[in-house]
Design an enzyme around this catalytic site. Sequence first.
Site, PDB file in Angstrom:
ATOM      1  N   CYS A 119       5.012  -2.996   2.742  1.00  0.00           N
ATOM      2  CA  CYS A 119       4.296  -2.168   1.782  1.00  0.00           C
ATOM      3  C   CYS A 119       3.405  -2.986   0.835  1.00  0.00           C
ATOM      4  O   CYS A 119       3.677  -4.137   0.539  1.00  0.00           O
ATOM      5  CB  CYS A 119       5.242  -1.313   0.941  1.00  0.00           C
ATOM      6  SG  CYS A 119       6.265  -0.194   1.904  1.00  0.00           S
ATOM      7  N   ARG A 123      -0.066  -5.095   5.035  1.00  0.00           N
ATOM      8  CA  ARG A 123       1.342  -5.052   4.670  1.00  0.00           C
ATOM      9  C   ARG A 123       2.024  -3.771   5.141  1.00  0.00           C
ATOM     10  O   ARG A 123       3.251  -3.642   5.035  1.00  0.00           O
ATOM     11  CB  ARG A 123       1.492  -5.179   3.145  1.00  0.00           C
ATOM     12  CG  ARG A 123       0.962  -6.474   2.580  1.00  0.00           C
ATOM     13  CD  ARG A 123       1.143  -6.511   1.068  1.00  0.00           C
ATOM     14  NE  ARG A 123       2.546  -6.520   0.708  1.00  0.00           N
ATOM     15  CZ  ARG A 123       3.294  -7.614   0.566  1.00  0.00           C
ATOM     16  NH1 ARG A 123       2.755  -8.787   0.767  1.00  0.00           N
ATOM     17  NH2 ARG A 123       4.555  -7.523   0.228  1.00  0.00           N
ATOM     18  N   TRP A 139       4.698   0.755   4.718  1.00  0.00           N
ATOM     19  CA  TRP A 139       5.382   0.460   5.974  1.00  0.00           C
ATOM     20  C   TRP A 139       6.730   1.146   5.877  1.00  0.00           C
ATOM     21  O   TRP A 139       7.544   0.827   5.024  1.00  0.00           O
ATOM     22  CB  TRP A 139       5.552  -1.048   6.159  1.00  0.00           C
ATOM     23  CG  TRP A 139       6.134  -1.419   7.485  1.00  0.00           C
ATOM     24  CD1 TRP A 139       5.481  -1.512   8.684  1.00  0.00           C
ATOM     25  CD2 TRP A 139       7.503  -1.760   7.753  1.00  0.00           C
ATOM     26  NE1 TRP A 139       6.357  -1.879   9.680  1.00  0.00           N
ATOM     27  CE2 TRP A 139       7.598  -2.044   9.135  1.00  0.00           C
ATOM     28  CE3 TRP A 139       8.655  -1.843   6.964  1.00  0.00           C
ATOM     29  CZ2 TRP A 139       8.803  -2.412   9.745  1.00  0.00           C
ATOM     30  CZ3 TRP A 139       9.846  -2.205   7.568  1.00  0.00           C
ATOM     31  CH2 TRP A 139       9.911  -2.489   8.946  1.00  0.00           C
ATOM     32  N   ASN A 178       7.597  -1.286  -3.511  1.00  0.00           N
ATOM     33  CA  ASN A 178       7.761  -2.104  -2.312  1.00  0.00           C
ATOM     34  C   ASN A 178       9.164  -2.667  -2.343  1.00  0.00           C
ATOM     35  O   ASN A 178       9.529  -3.359  -3.287  1.00  0.00           O
ATOM     36  CB  ASN A 178       6.732  -3.238  -2.293  1.00  0.00           C
ATOM     37  CG  ASN A 178       7.009  -4.250  -1.190  1.00  0.00           C
ATOM     38  OD1 ASN A 178       7.528  -3.899  -0.135  1.00  0.00           O
ATOM     39  ND2 ASN A 178       6.659  -5.501  -1.436  1.00  0.00           N
ATOM     40  N   GLY A 179       9.958  -2.371  -1.317  1.00  0.00           N
ATOM     41  CA  GLY A 179      11.327  -2.863  -1.276  1.00  0.00           C
ATOM     42  C   GLY A 179      12.286  -1.780  -0.829  1.00  0.00           C
ATOM     43  O   GLY A 179      11.896  -0.776  -0.232  1.00  0.00           O
ATOM     44  N   GLU A 197       6.095 -18.566  21.459  1.00  0.00           N
ATOM     45  CA  GLU A 197       5.069 -18.104  20.535  1.00  0.00           C
ATOM     46  C   GLU A 197       3.965 -17.351  21.277  1.00  0.00           C
ATOM     47  O   GLU A 197       3.481 -16.314  20.807  1.00  0.00           O
ATOM     48  CB  GLU A 197       4.493 -19.291  19.757  1.00  0.00           C
ATOM     49  CG  GLU A 197       3.332 -18.951  18.844  1.00  0.00           C
ATOM     50  CD  GLU A 197       3.648 -17.907  17.787  1.00  0.00           C
ATOM     51  OE1 GLU A 197       2.683 -17.379  17.189  1.00  0.00           O
ATOM     52  OE2 GLU A 197       4.844 -17.609  17.552  1.00  0.00           O
ATOM     53  N   LYS A 239       2.938 -13.423  20.578  1.00  0.00           N
ATOM     54  CA  LYS A 239       1.577 -12.987  20.256  1.00  0.00           C
ATOM     55  C   LYS A 239       1.137 -11.863  21.185  1.00  0.00           C
ATOM     56  O   LYS A 239       0.541 -10.877  20.749  1.00  0.00           O
ATOM     57  CB  LYS A 239       0.599 -14.163  20.388  1.00  0.00           C
ATOM     58  CG  LYS A 239       0.638 -15.127  19.242  1.00  0.00           C
ATOM     59  CD  LYS A 239       0.048 -14.542  17.996  1.00  0.00           C
ATOM     60  CE  LYS A 239       0.859 -14.716  16.765  1.00  0.00           C
ATOM     61  NZ  LYS A 239       2.238 -14.768  16.658  1.00  0.00           N
ATOM     62  N   GLU A 275       3.144  -8.487  20.537  1.00  0.00           N
ATOM     63  CA  GLU A 275       3.017  -7.824  19.245  1.00  0.00           C
ATOM     64  C   GLU A 275       1.662  -7.169  19.045  1.00  0.00           C
ATOM     65  O   GLU A 275       1.550  -6.216  18.258  1.00  0.00           O
ATOM     66  CB  GLU A 275       3.341  -8.774  18.092  1.00  0.00           C
ATOM     67  CG  GLU A 275       2.376  -9.885  17.825  1.00  0.00           C
ATOM     68  CD  GLU A 275       2.841 -10.792  16.686  1.00  0.00           C
ATOM     69  OE1 GLU A 275       3.564 -10.326  15.786  1.00  0.00           O
ATOM     70  OE2 GLU A 275       2.482 -11.988  16.708  1.00  0.00           O
ATOM     71  N   HIS A 300      18.350 -19.185  37.734  1.00  0.00           N
ATOM     72  CA  HIS A 300      19.654 -18.722  37.270  1.00  0.00           C
ATOM     73  C   HIS A 300      19.636 -17.241  36.915  1.00  0.00           C
ATOM     74  O   HIS A 300      20.489 -16.777  36.150  1.00  0.00           O
ATOM     75  CB  HIS A 300      20.115 -19.556  36.075  1.00  0.00           C
ATOM     76  CG  HIS A 300      20.332 -21.004  36.409  1.00  0.00           C
ATOM     77  ND1 HIS A 300      21.389 -21.439  37.174  1.00  0.00           N
ATOM     78  CD2 HIS A 300      19.592 -22.099  36.120  1.00  0.00           C
ATOM     79  CE1 HIS A 300      21.313 -22.753  37.328  1.00  0.00           C
ATOM     80  NE2 HIS A 300      20.222 -23.177  36.690  1.00  0.00           N
ATOM     81  N   LYS A 325       2.623  -7.510   7.787  1.00  0.00           N
ATOM     82  CA  LYS A 325       2.408  -8.951   7.678  1.00  0.00           C
ATOM     83  C   LYS A 325       3.573  -9.669   7.015  1.00  0.00           C
ATOM     84  O   LYS A 325       4.072 -10.660   7.514  1.00  0.00           O
ATOM     85  CB  LYS A 325       1.119  -9.206   6.887  1.00  0.00           C
ATOM     86  CG  LYS A 325       0.762 -10.679   6.731  1.00  0.00           C
ATOM     87  CD  LYS A 325       0.403 -11.293   8.060  1.00  0.00           C
ATOM     88  CE  LYS A 325      -0.033 -12.723   7.925  1.00  0.00           C
ATOM     89  NZ  LYS A 325      -0.235 -13.343   9.245  1.00  0.00           N
TER      90      LYS A 325
END
Length: 611
Positions: A2, A27, A74, A100-101, A483, A487, A490, A506, A606
Amino acid sequence: MCGIVGYIGQREAQPILINGLKKLEYRGYDSAGIAVYENGEIRLEKSVGRLSNLEKKLEKSPMKGSIGIGHTRWATHGRPSDMNSHPHMDERQQFAVVHNGIIENFLEIKEELLKKGVTFKSETDTEVIAHLLADLYDGDLVSTVQKAVARMEGAYALGIININEPDKLVAVRLASPLVVGLGENENFIASDIPALIEHTRDVYILNDGEMAVITADRVQLMSTTGELIERTPFHVEWDVETADKGGYDHYMLKEIHEQPRAYRETLNNRIDHENQRVDLSKEIHLSEDEIRAIEKIHIVACGTAYHAGLVGKYVIENLVRIPVEVDVASEYRYRNPIITPNTLVMVISQSGETADTLAALREAQKLGAKVLAITNVNGSSVARDADEVLLTHAGPEIAVASTKAYTAQLITIYLWGLYLAQIRETQSEEVIRQYIQALSQLPTQVEKLLEFAPTMKQFAERYAHYEDLFFIGRSLDYAVSLEGSLKLKEISYIHSEAYPAGELKHGTLALITNDVPVIALATQEDVYEKMVSNIKEVNAREAYILGITLEGNEEGLSKSVNEVIAIPRTLPLLTPALSVIPLQLLAYYAALARGNDVDKPRNLAKSVTVE
């Protein structure tokens, strides 16, 4: 998650709030809303979806007022909807709140308020705050806020306005980032600096348990229990243009292309070129004796920063011969880590506000460890709380998918590893000199790699219609594969997994068919032949393979793969700073080919400021 903004001054608040939210939409973008005091009432407008939906509503009926708050969400408590969007107000519409939280005890407070006859409209924890403020209101906004936060448990950054005191904006912070911007006859609040820098570069960064009482011409800092605080403002050095797209189609593409500059900035003033040594003495306050006494290092991080930490394990163990453990921050506290007086904990966070990483940092300190933070944001919670700090100097990163922050973290880890090796004398002066020369060449080598962007675009467009894809590698190539896979999934939403190439037989080899592309990294010379053998196993299952190797190996590898990309040669430990570049471009162009919003992938934000 947020993003929150607030304004009080002499200008109209609406355009300032909207522009601030645009800078914070990375955010969270499930919904957006603003509340503005206008003609004796607080006007509220909010909308599910992107900020553009809210803008369309406001075009029909603009708000006229010079104090207001805004929010881009968010979703945590409650699905994305108009009703669950912020700001939230109490029943009498006296208070408007952005948050936010997470309020962990919101159900307990809600039950109390329900018994008093309060009616709730949303599913959120934030609405509880508005009703709690109304219930506790004693005629004074500041004391009411202090009583309310004393009841609240969890994490919050709050912006609050009240109909009875329209000349005042109150901001409060606990475990969620909040910045106060200082202007001329106007002041601002925001979750992050990019929302403020077109108006001011002088800010207060609130600490946990602090609040700001803000009028148009004054900012008063105090604790949530009322003790006044004196603090010198922090001056922001980077400018507005740094946070804008600069002519690129997306922030992510801009940030990929900013990596040579980020490498140079992160290396700058940290290398003594005359003596060919790394010099971190101006930043690191650990004595040489304390550094020599380190017996074990824990690296703790989340997501992309965790992948940088995996590279760090290879780097430090190879250069310094200290055992290194790498932990996902959200798990670290709960495994009861074994920390001795000679354990150093390294935490890595782009934003410096990652909730899980902050919690791990504080747990490590509680257990007696010294903590070194690697972060991109000076003045962030991680930077303030850690015992030692190394800044990455990547500049502001806006795209949700991290690129330049990751590689700047790698550069910082290389410098730290070499600094330890110098002091502990685990590498010769000649080896240190070779690494310094190779590090200095990396920015130019990245510039050369970025010239492959059109080629990577062609590759990506071939891969874009697949729904499954694998990355394989050995040693450091496996760490980079993780990584690259992150990328891709996402932002393109292609299901992607990364595996150590030796593990294929395996179990994972059962998933390899001619419908599953494979990205094979083969840049580590000491395991190159074994890697080629693994690639042949994949080739025998008729998978389409893109190989990434070192210059000079293209011809040999091309016999086992369909296509080859070669990265410039460098020292083996430094290859991740180069091999990840084509993987970033691949993810970007694959997402573009699938018509996705590259900078704002679904369900993500983010800065993860909640656990």
